[in-house]
Design an enzyme around this catalytic site. Structure first.
Site, PDB file in Angstrom:
ATOM      1  N   SER A   1       0.771  -1.167   0.041  1.00 36.45           N
ATOM      2  CA  SER A   1      -0.083  -0.116   0.066  1.00 36.45           C
ATOM      3  C   SER A   1       0.821   1.216   0.039  1.00 36.45           C
ATOM      4  CB  SER A   1      -1.029  -0.019   1.181  1.00 36.45           C
ATOM      5  OG  SER A   1      -0.045   0.156   2.402  1.00 36.45           O
TER       6      SER A   1
ATOM      7  N   LEU B   1       2.903  -1.384   5.046  1.00 35.57           N
ATOM      8  CA  LEU B   1       2.199   0.063   5.374  1.00 35.57           C
ATOM      9  C   LEU B   1       3.609   0.959   5.579  1.00 35.57           C
ATOM     10  CD1 LEU B   1      -0.109   1.642   6.669  1.00 35.57           C
ATOM     11  CD2 LEU B   1       0.831   1.040   8.847  1.00 35.57           C
TER      12      LEU B   1
ATOM     13  N   ILE C   1       6.927  -2.474   7.145  1.00 37.80           N
ATOM     14  CA  ILE C   1       6.923  -1.146   7.382  1.00 37.80           C
ATOM     15  C   ILE C   1       7.745  -0.464   6.310  1.00 37.80           C
ATOM     16  CG2 ILE C   1       7.179   1.076   8.671  1.00 37.80           C
ATOM     17  CD1 ILE C   1       5.393  -1.085  10.073  1.00 37.80           C
ATOM     18  N   LYS C   2       7.292   0.270   5.221  1.00 37.70           N
ATOM     19  CA  LYS C   2       7.813   0.745   4.206  1.00 37.70           C
ATOM     20  C   LYS C   2       8.516   2.200   4.533  1.00 37.70           C
ATOM     21  CE  LYS C   2       5.790   0.640  -0.067  1.00 37.70           C
ATOM     22  NZ  LYS C   2       4.628   0.878  -1.056  1.00 37.70           N
ATOM     23  N   ILE C   3       9.844   2.223   4.176  1.00 40.69           N
ATOM     24  CA  ILE C   3      10.706   3.223   4.586  1.00 40.69           C
ATOM     25  C   ILE C   3      11.291   3.701   3.256  1.00 40.69           C
ATOM     26  CG2 ILE C   3      12.951   3.879   5.793  1.00 40.69           C
ATOM     27  CD1 ILE C   3      12.117   1.970   7.902  1.00 40.69           C
TER      28      ILE C   3
END
Length: 376
Positions: A44, A108, A139-141
């Site tokens: 997402s 996310l 977790i998207k970084i």
């Protein structure tokens, strides 16, 4: 006979979906893709959530309830996003177990406003991870310069990471090394390594969308570089991806990583992102077909997923033509004079803005809906 999508894992690649929406999860549509297409994950981003929340009535009751509970627009968004990601992750739990934690992840993203803020990224990544409370989320970084130490710190805390907004080869190598450094930190703490997973999301169609017009301009000017420029149109993104995979094999075949792998560490797989074709002159599944290969992921939007199911031709093509890929990048830089480093820097800046804009728009919409709920 399996449909073309369901055949892709036979070549070592996992297909994830670049889409999320509450009704899509609740209706059984996502489960059907898992069952019928061997879909193995979901990604997402702020633009996807803006489309889902601002342009549907799926979230009306949730927004109303959260507003009445005194939540801010930002808190409402995070609560909604976390619930969607948790619900999707629940559907992928069996995939996660069946693949021994290789797949089954739902991603996310941290707030796009934190793309250049190391400490803010670390704090939000840790907070979201704790709230999500699920093994099969990432977790998207963003893979910005400021994101690199955040990647190391977050991996070193045992958190799964999807590194996003990668456009250049130098930065990709730095990201892979930041991941390994994070594993080394985790190992120093005596924590198990086999539970941590990561992907590096290398964006494709945006590269061609920026480079092709520059090449076409050189062709039109009919200079001494026109012939060379013409030969490169539509080839730079896929060439970059193939060279990135060459780097992947080098970094994760190194003695440094092998020492961690012996303790259970997984390589950080390359994930092909931005895989919808922007140029209608190109085959609509080109960014899937050309880059199927072992130990990779491709995250695709729904339209591209449907197109590949209809007429995709699965085969192991990723490592075919590495010499040609290196030749394409050499020609681009040394003959035509377009510097990939300049392109990737511009694309990174643009990419950050392309996520900030829908996020800002979404917060504005949520503020309006929040006021309406409070007024009722």
């Amino acid at each position: 006979m399996k449909n073309p999508l369901a055949q892709i894992p036979d070549f070592g690649q996992s297909i994830w979906l670049d889409y999320i929406r509450r009704k899509f999860i609740a209706s059984g549509e996502l489960q059907a893709l898992i069952d019928n297409d061997d879909l193995r994950g979901v990604t997402s981003n702020p633009a996807i959530f803006e489309e889902a929340i601002a342009h549907s009535d799926d979230y009306t009751q949730a927004i109303h309830d959260l507003a009445k509970a005194g939540k801010s627009a930002e808190e409402i968004f995070l609560a909604i996003a976390i619930e969607d990601v948790q619900n999707a992750a629940h559907l992928f739990h069996d995939v996660y177990e069946r693949t021994n934690a290789l797949d089954g992840y739902v991603s996310l993203e941290v707030s796009p406003s934190l793309a250049l803020d190391t400490e803010g990224t670390i704090a939000e990544a840790k907070s979201s991870w704790k709230t999500l409370d699920s093994k099969n989320v990432m977790i998207k970084i963003p893979g910005t310069k400021e994101g690199l130490p955040a990647i190391t710190e977050v991996i070193g805390s045992g958190i799964n990471v999807n590194v996003t907004l990668l456009f250049g080869l130098e930065r990709y190598r730095e990201v892979a090394e930041a991941y390994i450094a994070g594993l080394e930190e985790l190992d120093k703490k005596g924590q198990p390594l086999e539970n941590v997973a990561s992907v590096a999301s290398f964006f494709l169609s945006r590269i061609d969308a920026m480079v092709d017009p520059l090449l076409e301009k050189i062709v039109a000017e009919n200079t001494g570089r026109s012939l060379e420029a013409k030969q490169l149109i539509g080839k730079v993104a896929i060439a970059s991806a193939r060279v990135a995979y060459h780097i992947y094999k080098e970094v994760f075949g190194s003695e440094r990583f092998k020492a961690l792998e012996a303790k259970g560490a997984k390589p950080q797989r390359l994930l092909w992102a931005s895989t919808s074709t922007k140029n209608p002159a190109y085959r609509d599944v080109i960014y899937i077909e050309e880059l199927i290969g072992p130990n990779t992921v491709n995250t695709v939007p729904k339209d591209t997923l449907n197109a590949f199911r209809d007429h995709g031709k699965p085969a192991d093509r990723l490592e075919a033509g590495i010499e040609e890929a290196q030749w394409v990048l050499y020609q681009l830089e040394d003959v035509v004079g377009i510097k990939l480093l300049d392109i990737s820097k511009k694309l990174e800046e643009e990419g950050i803005q392309k996520f900030i804009k829908p996020y800002t728009s979404l917060i504005d919409v949520l503020n309006q809906k929040r006021e309406e709920a409070l007024a009722s």
